[in-house]
Design a protein around this motif. Structure first.
Motif, PDB file in Angstrom:
ATOM      1  N   UNK A 210       0.869  -1.171   0.000  1.00 33.95           N
ATOM      2  CA  UNK A 210       0.000   0.000   0.000  1.00 33.95           C
ATOM      3  C   UNK A 210       0.910   1.226   0.000  1.00 33.95           C
ATOM      4  N   UNK A 211       0.611   2.179  -0.870  1.00 27.21           N
ATOM      5  CA  UNK A 211       1.437   3.379  -0.956  1.00 27.21           C
ATOM      6  C   UNK A 211       0.563   4.579  -1.250  1.00 27.21           C
ATOM      7  N   UNK A 212       1.151   5.736  -1.034  1.00 26.32           N
ATOM      8  CA  UNK A 212       0.477   6.992  -1.335  1.00 26.32           C
ATOM      9  C   UNK A 212       1.445   7.858  -2.126  1.00 26.32           C
ATOM     10  N   UNK A 213       0.913   8.671  -3.009  1.00 28.18           N
ATOM     11  CA  UNK A 213       1.782   9.560  -3.795  1.00 28.18           C
ATOM     12  C   UNK A 213       2.095  10.853  -3.052  1.00 28.18           C
ATOM     13  N   UNK A 214       1.497  11.026  -1.882  1.00 34.37           N
ATOM     14  CA  UNK A 214       1.793  12.194  -1.052  1.00 34.37           C
ATOM     15  C   UNK A 214       2.102  11.727   0.358  1.00 34.37           C
TER      16      UNK A 214
END
Length: 81
Positions: free
Chosen positions: A52-56
């Motif tokens: 799981x990742x976020x671009x911010x």
């Protein structure tokens, strides 16, 4: 295919970390295709789990990309030895 994913991660990291003016539309397009690249990676590496990742925030996203690039690079280097 792993080499193509590795090159993709290289290009995306370069575009996100360079001080040159970049094309925001091109970066956005690459970020939008990241899930496809990670799905391909899962297909190629059966034990891989898509994190799981976020671009911010951007530094955390860049760190995530570096970790995925290191994983692909390490796998490639073991395959060539």
């Amino acid at each position: 295919m792993l080499i193509a994913i590795n090159k993709f991660l290289d290009k995306l990291l370069f575009k996100l970390t360079t001080s040159w003016p970049s094309r925001p539309a091109q970066i956005s397009q690459m970020i939008n295709s990241l899930p496809i690249q990670l799905t391909l990676l899962k297909f190629l590496l059966k034990d891989y789990t898509i994190p799981i990742y976020s671009t911010t925030p951007l530094p955390a996203f860049v760190k995530f990309l570096h970790s995925q690039k290191a994983l692909v690079s390490a796998y490639l280097s073991t395959q060539f030895h």
